[in-house]
Every structure is written in structure tokens, then in C-alpha cells.
Design a protein around this motif. Structure first.
Motif, mmCIF file in Angstrom:
data_model
loop_
_atom_site.group_PDB
_atom_site.id
_atom_site.type_symbol
_atom_site.label_atom_id
_atom_site.label_comp_id
_atom_site.label_asym_id
_atom_site.label_seq_id
_atom_site.Cartn_x
_atom_site.Cartn_y
_atom_site.Cartn_z
ATOM 1 N N SER A 134 67.215 33.300 41.179
ATOM 2 C CA SER A 134 67.374 34.204 42.162
ATOM 3 C C SER A 134 68.815 34.081 42.570
ATOM 4 O O SER A 134 69.568 33.426 43.052
ATOM 5 C CB SER A 134 66.475 34.212 43.518
ATOM 6 O OG SER A 134 65.282 34.730 43.045
ATOM 7 N N GLN A 135 69.587 35.434 42.634
ATOM 8 C CA GLN A 135 70.905 35.446 42.649
ATOM 9 C C GLN A 135 71.142 35.986 44.508
ATOM 10 O O GLN A 135 72.101 35.888 45.072
ATOM 11 C CB GLN A 135 71.713 36.162 42.096
ATOM 12 C CG GLN A 135 71.619 35.647 40.570
ATOM 13 C CD GLN A 135 72.532 36.156 39.510
ATOM 14 O OE1 GLN A 135 73.228 37.204 39.913
ATOM 15 N NE2 GLN A 135 72.195 35.791 38.215
ATOM 16 N N SER B 232 66.673 39.692 47.758
ATOM 17 C CA SER B 232 65.645 40.509 47.214
ATOM 18 C C SER B 232 65.032 40.210 46.058
ATOM 19 O O SER B 232 64.105 40.861 45.509
ATOM 20 C CB SER B 232 66.434 42.007 47.030
ATOM 21 O OG SER B 232 67.281 42.181 46.154
ATOM 22 N N GLU B 233 65.773 39.190 45.360
ATOM 23 C CA GLU B 233 64.876 38.774 44.070
ATOM 24 C C GLU B 233 63.947 37.962 44.124
ATOM 25 O O GLU B 233 63.440 37.455 43.004
ATOM 26 C CB GLU B 233 66.251 38.338 42.993
ATOM 27 C CG GLU B 233 67.264 39.387 42.682
ATOM 28 C CD GLU B 233 68.431 38.672 41.724
ATOM 29 O OE1 GLU B 233 69.253 39.611 41.374
ATOM 30 O OE2 GLU B 233 68.332 37.569 41.299
ATOM 31 N N SER B 234 63.610 37.471 45.437
ATOM 32 C CA SER B 234 62.666 36.542 45.584
ATOM 33 C C SER B 234 61.319 37.073 46.179
ATOM 34 O O SER B 234 61.711 38.109 46.893
ATOM 35 C CB SER B 234 62.952 35.481 46.647
ATOM 36 O OG SER B 234 64.184 34.558 46.018
ATOM 37 N N VAL B 235 60.249 36.756 45.631
ATOM 38 C CA VAL B 235 59.055 37.508 46.302
ATOM 39 C C VAL B 235 57.972 36.331 46.631
ATOM 40 O O VAL B 235 57.913 35.476 45.825
ATOM 41 C CB VAL B 235 58.659 38.493 45.507
ATOM 42 C CG1 VAL B 235 58.206 37.848 44.090
ATOM 43 C CG2 VAL B 235 57.280 39.208 45.880
ATOM 44 N N LEU B 236 57.203 36.110 47.706
ATOM 45 C CA LEU B 236 56.189 35.213 47.893
ATOM 46 C C LEU B 236 54.908 36.160 47.641
ATOM 47 O O LEU B 236 54.477 36.780 48.463
ATOM 48 C CB LEU B 236 56.308 34.854 49.507
ATOM 49 C CG LEU B 236 57.797 34.179 49.797
ATOM 50 C CD1 LEU B 236 57.778 34.013 51.328
ATOM 51 C CD2 LEU B 236 58.184 33.047 48.987
ATOM 52 N N TRP C 297 66.238 43.020 39.574
ATOM 53 C CA TRP C 297 65.504 41.956 39.278
ATOM 54 C C TRP C 297 64.757 41.321 40.010
ATOM 55 O O TRP C 297 65.097 41.329 41.414
ATOM 56 C CB TRP C 297 66.551 40.803 38.639
ATOM 57 C CG TRP C 297 67.863 41.561 37.671
ATOM 58 C CD1 TRP C 297 68.859 41.861 38.255
ATOM 59 C CD2 TRP C 297 67.652 41.779 36.331
ATOM 60 N NE1 TRP C 297 69.598 42.210 36.641
ATOM 61 C CE2 TRP C 297 68.713 42.338 35.926
ATOM 62 C CE3 TRP C 297 66.459 41.829 35.441
ATOM 63 C CZ2 TRP C 297 69.008 42.680 34.629
ATOM 64 C CZ3 TRP C 297 66.761 42.147 34.119
ATOM 65 C CH2 TRP C 297 67.866 42.584 33.578
ATOM 66 N N VAL C 298 63.601 40.754 39.981
ATOM 67 C CA VAL C 298 62.681 39.965 40.772
ATOM 68 C C VAL C 298 62.234 38.733 39.920
ATOM 69 O O VAL C 298 61.867 38.648 38.679
ATOM 70 C CB VAL C 298 61.521 40.677 40.965
ATOM 71 C CG1 VAL C 298 60.610 39.834 41.904
ATOM 72 C CG2 VAL C 298 61.759 42.056 41.803
ATOM 73 N N ARG D 51 59.346 27.762 55.740
ATOM 74 C CA ARG D 51 60.467 27.176 55.917
ATOM 75 C C ARG D 51 61.533 27.662 54.540
ATOM 76 O O ARG D 51 61.036 27.398 53.305
ATOM 77 C CB ARG D 51 60.526 25.593 55.983
ATOM 78 C CG ARG D 51 61.907 24.988 56.525
ATOM 79 C CD ARG D 51 61.796 23.546 56.191
ATOM 80 N NE ARG D 51 60.620 22.948 57.043
ATOM 81 C CZ ARG D 51 60.871 22.393 58.488
ATOM 82 N NH1 ARG D 51 62.046 22.584 58.833
ATOM 83 N NH2 ARG D 51 60.001 22.172 58.954
ATOM 84 N N GLY D 52 62.509 28.149 54.975
ATOM 85 C CA GLY D 52 63.576 28.312 53.841
ATOM 86 C C GLY D 52 64.327 27.108 53.781
ATOM 87 O O GLY D 52 65.207 26.523 54.846
ATOM 88 N N THR D 53 64.487 26.462 52.535
ATOM 89 C CA THR D 53 65.108 25.253 52.435
ATOM 90 C C THR D 53 66.630 25.306 51.603
ATOM 91 O O THR D 53 66.990 24.264 51.230
ATOM 92 C CB THR D 53 64.241 24.178 51.830
ATOM 93 O OG1 THR D 53 63.868 24.601 50.450
ATOM 94 C CG2 THR D 53 63.039 23.999 52.607
ATOM 95 N N GLY D 54 66.596 26.645 51.078
ATOM 96 C CA GLY D 54 67.836 26.612 50.372
ATOM 97 C C GLY D 54 67.963 28.294 50.013
ATOM 98 O O GLY D 54 67.367 29.042 50.490
ATOM 99 N N VAL D 55 68.974 28.417 49.174
ATOM 100 C CA VAL D 55 69.124 29.969 48.870
ATOM 101 C C VAL D 55 68.018 30.489 48.390
ATOM 102 O O VAL D 55 67.622 31.822 48.613
ATOM 103 C CB VAL D 55 70.511 30.096 48.035
ATOM 104 C CG1 VAL D 55 70.760 31.363 47.390
ATOM 105 C CG2 VAL D 55 71.573 29.805 48.545
#
Length: 430
Positions: A200-201, A204-208, A175-176, A254-258
């Protein structure tokens, strides 16, 4: 890839065209045919609204069933896209839920973000090491993917390394997530854009993918660092190259959370170039970056404000044949007992990209203590071919108990991994 310095992993990460994200799709007439009173988006919406209820229902069921095979919450994503284009509806016209879904589908597209290449990795320690191997660590990996139109995006993986078993990268999720975007300035010339990957769990389910005008042609080469503030608070910070098809510049991630992120435009003269990398902590009370704003030398830039960068001091320049064209960093400096270890790249004959290293003084990083006269990693005859031949390149490494863990890209095509002893690397330096 090189001589006996490194232990090479047999692990290769290659592009997978089946991994897709749902992103906005906008249409407009060519300039001679444009009509501000009746734009093409409205024409498409009117065609959808003209469908009879049975056809509309059937088309909705078809598109939702097709997309649900590899995307979660499809109806939510398509409805969100409809809300973004609601202003294009004809005046005094409402759309029922099925029409909203279908309008969202017509004005969205699946994008295969790593169809052509997957390379230039960066690695950081995960915050949670509870289930790490007894003789190793857990990490997060970022990679640059290239899809349709030579557009670059950033994707993520998780994995672990141990002294006994080497590198392991978890299989990516099937999943993405299509992100929700919040930003004060869609032109991309100022401010901060927030990316919320709802649902996103795991990483790898997140993409920029490109969002603002400054990123139109790509988000390239994320250089991640686990930054520690003076009070001990850690956070994930990165720089990346935003490319609009003509101009490239550095911006801050910046990563601000999961599953929430921020992208901030950097101010000053230095970010109007490529290849900035942030030190993992303040030095002498100031933020510091390694850059190459003249496209030839390594520079040290210091600032009291993490969003503003000017000036700088040239600290390392091309000296050896394999770096005669230019030098640059391959990620953030790494703090070791002896100083700041910087993995570098050099460009030589036939635009060959090789990797080297240098050591900077810990208290005063403008002082060069040592450097490698020969490449520590170079393209091999067996793996020199790819999207851009004769290239090895990385965007970030880490050191664990005097072992350098180095992910790297090959021929702008795929990624691999190597490790070596820090003492062995320092012994190669002059």
C-alpha cells in the motif's frame, strides 16, 4: 439538511463497485456430508492438481492477467493464499509453482467492499501538514463500506480543507491491497490481530474487511482519533463495532505505521455494546471513553488500561422529542477552550436519526455544561432515501481554528461534508 448553521459542501462520496480486494474464499460441505478425513477444500485442490500442465499454465496466465488490471503483486497474493491452505494438500503430494498459483486462485475471491454503500465517515488530522493549504489542513478520512451480503468493511481517503476552498477529497487509488494477517487468536475472542497491507502506497489502498469470528458480518463505524499521550507522542487510535451476525461489541484499532494496523479485543462489561469513542488524551491521568452501553444514554467510562472497560457514569439522557428513543455519540469528544465538545445523535419518530451536540466540563467530563435542544443536522426531504432512510450520522469531526469540520453519512448510502463556526454552535446550546 438543516437551517443556516452549516455551510454545506457540494462534495458527495458515493459507493464504487469497481473497487475490490482479494480475500480468502473457503468452501465446506453441509454438515450431513462432511468427512473430516477428506474435507471439501482438499477435493478442490485435488481437482486442480489433476489438470494437465498445459491447461494449468493457461489458466494461470488467464487469472493473473485478469486480476493484474486492478491489483498489484497478484502472484504474491495468490501464492500467500496457497501457503495458508497448504495443510489441505493430500499427504506426500507437492505442488509446483503454477499449481500453487492456481490453488490460491480457486480459494480466493474478489470482494467489492463498497458496492452497496459508502457512509459514516470519521476524520483526523494527518501527521504531516507540510503541504497543507495555507488557510487549512490535511486530513485522513475513514468510511464504512457495505458489500455483498450486507458485510461492512472500512476504507480510507485523504484530502484537505481550507477556509477559502472548503473540502477536497483525493480520488482513491485504482489499486487495493490484500492484507497479510497475523493474529494469535483467529476466533477473535482475545488478543491482537495485526494487518499488514504490504505494497500500500497511500491510505486509500488499504481496506479492513472482517477477519475474526467476532467480525464475521462486519467491521462497522470506525471512530478515529489522533490520541496524544502525556509525553506529547501522537498516535492514531480508533474504536469500531465488530458484528458477528448476532452480537455486536467494541474493539480497538491502532495504526502502527503507514500500512500496518492492529485490532485488539477489549475486555470488560462495557465493550459488549456499540458506540464507544475515545477521548483524544488522558483526563486526570486516565483513559476516557464516551459510550452508550444501555442503548439509550451517553455514559462516561474511565480506565487505567486502554483494553479494559467497566462501569461508567450516565451523563446525558434523552430530553427532547428528536432523541426520545436513544442518544449516542458521533465520534470522539473534541477539546475546545470551553470544554469537551461532543457531537451526538438522537433517534426520534419513525427511527429518524438527527445530529446534535453537547458540552462537557474539561476537568470533569461527567458534568454536562450545555446541549442543543434542537438538531443541528437532520434528514432533508431531498436526501432522506437510501439503504436506511431518514438518517444522518457521523463517526468523527475535528475543529480547526474555531471551525467545526463535520463529515457525515446520509441514509446509510453516501457521505458528505459541512462546516460551521464553533461559536455559532455553542450559541445554539442551552
Amino acid at each position: 439538511m438543516s437551517d443556516d448553521l452549516f455551510t454545506f459542501s457540494g462534495l458527495h462520496l458515493r459507493p464504487d463497485p469497481s473497487r475490490t480486494v482479494i480475500k480468502p474464499f473457503s468452501v465446506e460441505y453441509p454438515e450431513p456430508f462432511r468427512d473430516a478425513a477428506h474435507p471439501r477444500m482438499r477435493t478442490v485442490i485435488e481437482r486442480v492438481l489433476s489438470l494437465d500442465p498445459a491447461s494449468c499454465r493457461q489458466d494461470c496466465e488467464t487469472v493473473v492477467a485478469s486480476l493484474s488490471a486492478r491489483h498489484r503483486n497478484v502472484e504474491t497474493m495468490l501464492t500467500r493464499r496457497f501457503e495458508a491452505v497448504r495443510d489441505c494438500l493430500p499427504e506426500d503430494v507437492a505442488a509446483n509453482p503454477e499449481q500453487q498459483l492456481l490453488i490460491g486462485a480457486y480459494l480466493s475471491a474478489e470482494y467489492s467492499f463498497e458496492a452497496a454503500a459508502l457512509f459514516n465517515p470519521s476524520i483526523v488530522l494527518r501527521m504531516n501538514q507540510d503541504d497543507a493549504p495555507a488557510d487549512g489542513l490535511n486530513f485522513i478520512l475513514s468510511l464504512r463500506g457495505i458489500g455483498e451480503g450486507h458485510v461492512s468493511s472500512v476504507t480510507f481517503r485523504t484530502g484537505n480543507w481550507s477556509a477559502s476552498n472548503g473540502f477536497h477529497v483525493d480520488d482513491p487509488s485504482p489499486w487495493v491491497t490484500s492484507p497479510r494477517i497475523e493474529g494469535p487468536d483467529e476466533s477473535g475472542t482475545s488478543g491482537t490481530t495485526r494487518i499488514i497491507c504490504e505494497g500500500s502506497q497511500e491510505p486509500s489502498e488499504s481496506v479492513l474487511f472482517p477477519i475474526t469470528a467476532s467480525q464475521r458480518q462486519g467491521i462497522e463505524d470506525l471512530r478515529m482519533v489522533r490520541f496524544t499521550e502525556e509525553d506529547g507522542t501522537p498516535s492514531f487510535l480508533s474504536t469500531y463495532t465488530a458484528f458477528d451476525g448476532r452480537d455486536a461489541r467494541c474493539e480497538l484499532f491502532r495504526g502502527t505505521g503507514v500500512n500496518t494496523f492492529e485490532m485488539t479485543v477489549l475486555k470488560g462489561s462495557v465493550p459488549q455494546s456499540k458506540g464507544m469513542a475515545l477521548f483524544p488524551r488522558r483526563v486526570n491521568g486516565r483513559f476516557n471513553m464516551i459510550g452508550r452501553q444501555d442503548n439509550e444514554n451517553l455514559w462516561l467510562i474511565a480506565s487505567d488500561d486502554i483494553t479494559t472497560w467497566d462501569g461508567g457514569v450516565k451523563i446525558v439522557g434523552p430530553r427532547y422529542p428528536w432523541e426520545f428513543i436513544q442518544m449516542g455519540n458521533c465520534g470522539s469528544p473534541i477539546e475546545i477552550d470551553e470544554g469537551w465538545l461532543v457531537i451526538t445523535h438522537g433517534v426520534g419518530m419513525m427511527r429518524n436519526y438527527c445530529m446534535g451536540a453537547c458540552l462537557l466540563d474539561k476537568a470533569d467530563p461527567t458534568k454536562l455544561l450545555a446541549r442543543t435542544p434542537e438538531p443541528i443536522l437532520r434528514p432533508s426531504p431531498e436526501e432522506r432515501s437510501g439503504y436506511v432512510p431518514n438518517v444522518v450520522y457521523g463517526c468523527g469531526a475535528i475543529v480547526h481554528e474555531r471551525t467545526l469540520l463535520l463529515p457525515f453519512g446520509i441514509a446509510d448510502n453516501f457521505a458528505s461534508f459541512a462546516s460551521c463556526g464553533v461559536d455559532d454552535l455553542l450559541a445554539r446550546m442551552d
